[in-house]
Design an enzyme around this catalytic site. Structure first.
Site, PDB file in Angstrom:
ATOM      1  N   ASP A 237      37.806 -30.757 -12.898  1.00  0.00           N
ATOM      2  CA  ASP A 237      37.850 -30.551 -14.336  1.00  0.00           C
ATOM      3  C   ASP A 237      37.366 -29.140 -14.688  1.00  0.00           C
ATOM      4  O   ASP A 237      36.407 -28.634 -14.102  1.00  0.00           O
ATOM      5  CB  ASP A 237      36.961 -31.599 -15.014  1.00  0.00           C
ATOM      6  CG  ASP A 237      37.091 -31.605 -16.509  1.00  0.00           C
ATOM      7  OD1 ASP A 237      38.209 -31.802 -17.014  1.00  0.00           O
ATOM      8  OD2 ASP A 237      36.060 -31.428 -17.196  1.00  0.00           O
ATOM      9  N   GLU A 287      36.156 -28.774   6.850  1.00  0.00           N
ATOM     10  CA  GLU A 287      35.264 -29.408   7.821  1.00  0.00           C
ATOM     11  C   GLU A 287      35.661 -30.868   8.038  1.00  0.00           C
ATOM     12  O   GLU A 287      35.726 -31.347   9.175  1.00  0.00           O
ATOM     13  CB  GLU A 287      33.825 -29.301   7.316  1.00  0.00           C
ATOM     14  CG  GLU A 287      32.790 -30.014   8.160  1.00  0.00           C
ATOM     15  CD  GLU A 287      31.425 -30.036   7.491  1.00  0.00           C
ATOM     16  OE1 GLU A 287      30.682 -31.012   7.715  1.00  0.00           O
ATOM     17  OE2 GLU A 287      31.118 -29.085   6.735  1.00  0.00           O
TER      18      GLU A 287
END
Length: 576
Positions: A237, A287
């Site tokens: 957002d 990752e």
């Protein structure tokens, strides 16, 4: 409309005993790399999707019950709007706890079940994250209020002394996106009028200070919390927000008044430091991707002036995607659509990302209503211009290279509910301005699933509660039950387009070449021979390709492309 193969079993409510059947198509591998590049994601506005408890508010269990319906429709995944604990001043975009579920929507166990069920169906699951601001009931903000000026927690927000006599005026001239000033003065612990805090939306949504390292660290922990629970990524957002000019000077915006405005304050949006955050977040996602080969997606709500500005957010080490709102904002005009598509292809695709197309979302007037004006000429044979144009726009969007997001109800052809009574409105824009202009409740009315009267199958139980926003009687014409039974409906247009998009190699990613076409007609070829043409005019035009169309938004006579109509063809001699 020429139909592709579709399962026409009798429709069933998602909460019923018999599950909704799924289309005969091959799902993506669960661990696929790059799945997001041409994915179609369905935006679920949780409180308006499906209510499993009968309280009139949609919830996570309701979303889970509706997953087979979405699988049958043919989307690749879902994006969940905020379901976190919240006072609901902005329906979840005022977050009081980033690591839990509001009881009105369920609990963490319900969330975990939803993710597992989505993955079992081959659907990705994205969650909304709100990093620009939190709730004024967030524990750290409450602690900042009790500390007084100079307290260490106040540094995590934007507190500042006022101007004028006794600091009675706001620190600068900034105004909030939802109307009114962007500053609110607090009462200090000793009872005296004190500092002001910044909120670019409402006073119940104080902005975080991203120059404070603790804020960055807290949000990195939040990402890991949800990634560890199996989510496939995040919709971010206000992704062009976060950082404000460090000196908080007056805005040069000449329209700095109390009207609700777009992101025009250059001192509060699109600051250069923000790109460091997206590089850090991308590294966290990479990752997790390295662990199982499944890309974790970052898609940003990036409201910036140009495609070139947006391109800076989707560089290879930043966000994977950013919503391209320019298509949503384009008027119904061939030249306007071609210009925004060309800009995106030139500037965004050049970064190595894919363009993320969108025609509707929970903040915008629905396309059926948006495209209804201007009305066609009197001699045009088009009783429903908004519906016809929305159908054509859907085929255009789904033929473009890149990814697409579909807002719930878009596949039902839902118009905007424009006559909600004032007492039913909940949007803070209305509360802040007293004006119905740009109020967003009309696109958030709970979905109609079945039946002839409210709640239209939205709520469950023997004595279901009243939906949190009132549903109009004409929703009976737009239920999923009725749409699935009608092979000429919006639902079947989306279903067939999504099925073809998933099975035709020309669609999704890949090149696009514009074709010469008559005025008001936009035509292009994708890959090895998929032609899409849209007639933006009210009168018919010659079709750019001979032969029978593969799919049309309205019936097309041979050699003719009617006004406000889109069609796809396979052309053996056309290449991009």
């Amino acid at each position: 409309m020429i139909s592709a193969s579709v399962d026409n079993d009798p429709p069933r409510h998602p909460l019923g005993a018999r599950p909704v059947p799924t289309p005969n198509s091959t799902p993506r591998p669960a661990g696929s790399a790059g799945w997001w590049r041409d994915a179609v994601i369905y935006q679920v506005y949780v409180r308006s999707f499906l209510d499993s408890t009968g309280d009139g508010i949609g919830d996570l269990a309701g979303v889970g019950a509706g997953l087979p319906y979405l699988k049958r429709l043919g989307v690749d995944g879902i994006w969940l709007t905020p379901f976190y604990p919240s006072p609901q001043h902005d329906h979840g975009y005022d977050v009081a706890d980033y690591h839990d579920v509001d009881p009105v929507y369920g609990d963490l166990d319900a969330f975990d079940r939803l993710v597992r069920d989505a993955h079992r169906l081959g659907l990705k699951c994205l969650v909304d994250i709100v990093p620009n601001h939190c709730s004024s009931r967030y524990p750290l903000f409450l602690q900042a209020l009790t500390e007084g000026p100079g307290g260490p927690t106040r540094a995590m927000f934007h507190f500042a002394s006022g101007r004028g006599d006794d600091g009675a005026l706001p620190p600068n001239n900034w105004h909030a996106m939802f109307g009114g000033p962007a500053w609110t003065r607090v009462t200090e612990p000793d009872g005296t009028p004190g500092e002001w805090y910044l909120h670019m939306f409402t006073p119940e949504q104080p902005d975080w200070n991203w120059r404070e390292p603790t804020v960055r660290g807290n949000f990195e922990q939040t990402l890991r919390f949800w990634l560890d629970r199996g989510v496939d990524g995040f919709r971010i957002d206000v992704a062009a927000g976060l950082f404000k000019h460090p000196d908080l000077p007056d805005s040069p915006d000449p329209e700095a008044d109390e009207r609700t405005r777009d992101s025009v304050n250059p001192l509060a949006w699109n600051q250069p430091e923000i790109h460091e955050v997206w590089r850090d977040w991308r590294a966290i996602c990479e990752e997790y991707t390295a662990g199982d080969g499944n890309d974790r997606l970052l898609v940003g709500e990036v409201s910036v002036p140009t495609a070139a500005d947006q391109a800076r957010y989707v560089r290879p080490d930043e966000l994977h995607q950013a919503f391209f709102f320019h298509l949503l904002n384009a008027p119904w005009d061939a030249a306007a659509f071609q210009n925004v598509i060309t800009d995106a292809l030139r500037d965004i695709a050049a970064t190595g990302s894919t363009i993320t197309w969108v025609l509707n979302n929970h903040d915008q007037v629905r396309a059926v209503t948006r495209y209804a004006a201007p009305t066609p000429s009197q001699d045009a044979d088009l009783p429903d211009p908004g519906g016809a144009r929305a159908r054509a726009a859907a085929l255009l969007m789904l033929a473009l290279p890149g990814a697409a997001y579909v807002y719930q109800g878009e596949e039902l052809g839902l118009p905007e509910v424009i006559d909600l009574p004032d007492e039913a409105l909940t949007d803070p824009i209305f509360r802040r301005t007293g004006s119905r202009l740009r109020v967003r409740d009309g696109c958030r009315v709970p979905l109609p699933w079945s039946g002839q009267a409210s709640p239209f199958g939205f709520t469950a139980g023997d004595a279901p509660g009243r939906p949190w926003l009132p549903q109009p009687e004409w929703f009976a014409n737009h239920t999923t039950e009725r749409a699935i039974a009608d092979t000429d409906s919006f639902w079947h247009l989306y279903h067939e387009a999504l099925h073809l998009r998933r099975n035709l190699p020309q669609l999704g990613e890949g090149p696009l070449r514009w074709l010469d076409s008559p005025p008001d007609v936009l035509a292009f070829v994708r890959g090895d021979g998929l032609v899409c043409a849209v007639n933006f005019g009210d009168r018919q035009a010659p079709a750019p390709v001979t032969g029978t169309p593969l799919l049309t938004s309205r019936p097309c006579p041979p050699g003719i492309l009617p006004g406000n109509t889109a069609a796809w063809w396979i052309c053996e001699h056309c290449t991009a």
